[in-house]
Design a protein around this motif. Structure first.
Motif, PDB file in Angstrom:
ATOM      1  N   VAL A  13     -27.547 -33.995  -1.918  1.00  0.00           N
ATOM      2  CA  VAL A  13     -26.176 -33.533  -2.114  1.00  0.00           C
ATOM      3  C   VAL A  13     -25.666 -34.090  -3.435  1.00  0.00           C
ATOM      4  O   VAL A  13     -25.611 -35.313  -3.616  1.00  0.00           O
ATOM      5  N   ASP A  14     -25.340 -33.202  -4.344  1.00  0.00           N
ATOM      6  CA  ASP A  14     -24.791 -33.571  -5.648  1.00  0.00           C
ATOM      7  C   ASP A  14     -25.649 -34.616  -6.365  1.00  0.00           C
ATOM      8  O   ASP A  14     -25.147 -35.587  -6.930  1.00  0.00           O
ATOM      9  N   THR A  55     -19.108 -33.784  15.932  1.00  0.00           N
ATOM     10  CA  THR A  55     -18.792 -32.366  15.790  1.00  0.00           C
ATOM     11  C   THR A  55     -17.828 -31.935  16.893  1.00  0.00           C
ATOM     12  O   THR A  55     -17.441 -32.743  17.739  1.00  0.00           O
ATOM     13  N   ALA A  74     -26.304 -27.153   5.607  1.00  0.00           N
ATOM     14  CA  ALA A  74     -25.043 -26.884   4.906  1.00  0.00           C
ATOM     15  C   ALA A  74     -23.881 -27.631   5.555  1.00  0.00           C
ATOM     16  O   ALA A  74     -22.988 -28.139   4.859  1.00  0.00           O
ATOM     17  N   HIS A  75     -23.889 -27.741   6.890  1.00  0.00           N
ATOM     18  CA  HIS A  75     -22.841 -28.495   7.585  1.00  0.00           C
ATOM     19  C   HIS A  75     -22.947 -29.979   7.261  1.00  0.00           C
ATOM     20  O   HIS A  75     -21.930 -30.658   7.091  1.00  0.00           O
ATOM     21  N   ALA A  77     -24.220 -31.301   4.519  1.00  0.00           N
ATOM     22  CA  ALA A  77     -23.780 -31.479   3.134  1.00  0.00           C
ATOM     23  C   ALA A  77     -22.256 -31.473   3.043  1.00  0.00           C
ATOM     24  O   ALA A  77     -21.667 -32.305   2.344  1.00  0.00           O
ATOM     25  N   ASP A  78     -21.606 -30.561   3.753  1.00  0.00           N
ATOM     26  CA  ASP A  78     -20.142 -30.518   3.768  1.00  0.00           C
ATOM     27  C   ASP A  78     -19.558 -31.801   4.354  1.00  0.00           C
ATOM     28  O   ASP A  78     -18.560 -32.330   3.851  1.00  0.00           O
ATOM     29  N   SER A  79     -20.182 -32.318   5.404  1.00  0.00           N
ATOM     30  CA  SER A  79     -19.710 -33.558   6.028  1.00  0.00           C
ATOM     31  C   SER A  79     -19.855 -34.737   5.074  1.00  0.00           C
ATOM     32  O   SER A  79     -18.982 -35.602   5.009  1.00  0.00           O
ATOM     33  N   ARG A  81     -19.823 -34.630   1.759  1.00  0.00           N
ATOM     34  CA  ARG A  81     -18.785 -34.490   0.719  1.00  0.00           C
ATOM     35  C   ARG A  81     -17.402 -34.873   1.257  1.00  0.00           C
ATOM     36  O   ARG A  81     -16.624 -35.546   0.576  1.00  0.00           O
ATOM     37  N   THR A  82     -17.103 -34.460   2.477  1.00  0.00           N
ATOM     38  CA  THR A  82     -15.813 -34.804   3.090  1.00  0.00           C
ATOM     39  C   THR A  82     -15.687 -36.311   3.280  1.00  0.00           C
ATOM     40  O   THR A  82     -14.640 -36.902   2.991  1.00  0.00           O
TER      41      THR A  82
END
Length: 104
Positions: A13-14, A55, A74-75, A77-79, A81-82
């Motif tokens: 991630v990033d 979740t 994808a979930h 990765a979003d978690s 970043r959050t």
């Protein structure tokens, strides 16, 4: 505390590598769908603080038969970043950082 390597997956991630793991068999409460699904994330190379993401869905292997959807990369990765924007510092040792779903 570091995650067990067996059963964990790498995700980038990033530009940073993380390792994440979902418990294969549900705990008793998750098997009864009394508590929601959770998974853990940490830095792949030098783990520090573990991120625990809860979740809003049941464990896919629950015993009640309630349908649950899989956790997709994808979930995860979003978690990540959050959690980073909320103050998670994965390189610093410390207590687990908990991230719960936002309810409307």
């Amino acid at each position: 505390m570091a995650l067990v390597t067996k059963g964990s997956r790498l995700i980038h991630v990033d530009g940073t590598s993380y390792r994440w793991r979902l418990r294969g068999r549900p705990t008793y409460d998750r098997g009864l769908a009394a508590t929601p699904l959770a998974y853990a994330v940490e830095l792949a190379e030098a783990p520090g603080t573990t991120l625990v993401v809860t979740t809003d869905q049941p464990h896919p292997g629950n015993w009640i038969g309630i349908p649950g959807s899989p956790v997709l990369p994808a979930h995860v990765a979003d978690s990540i970043r959050t959690a980073l924007s909320a103050g998670w510092t994965p390189e610093t040792p410390g207590s687990p950082f908990h991230l719960a779903p936002v309810r409307d």
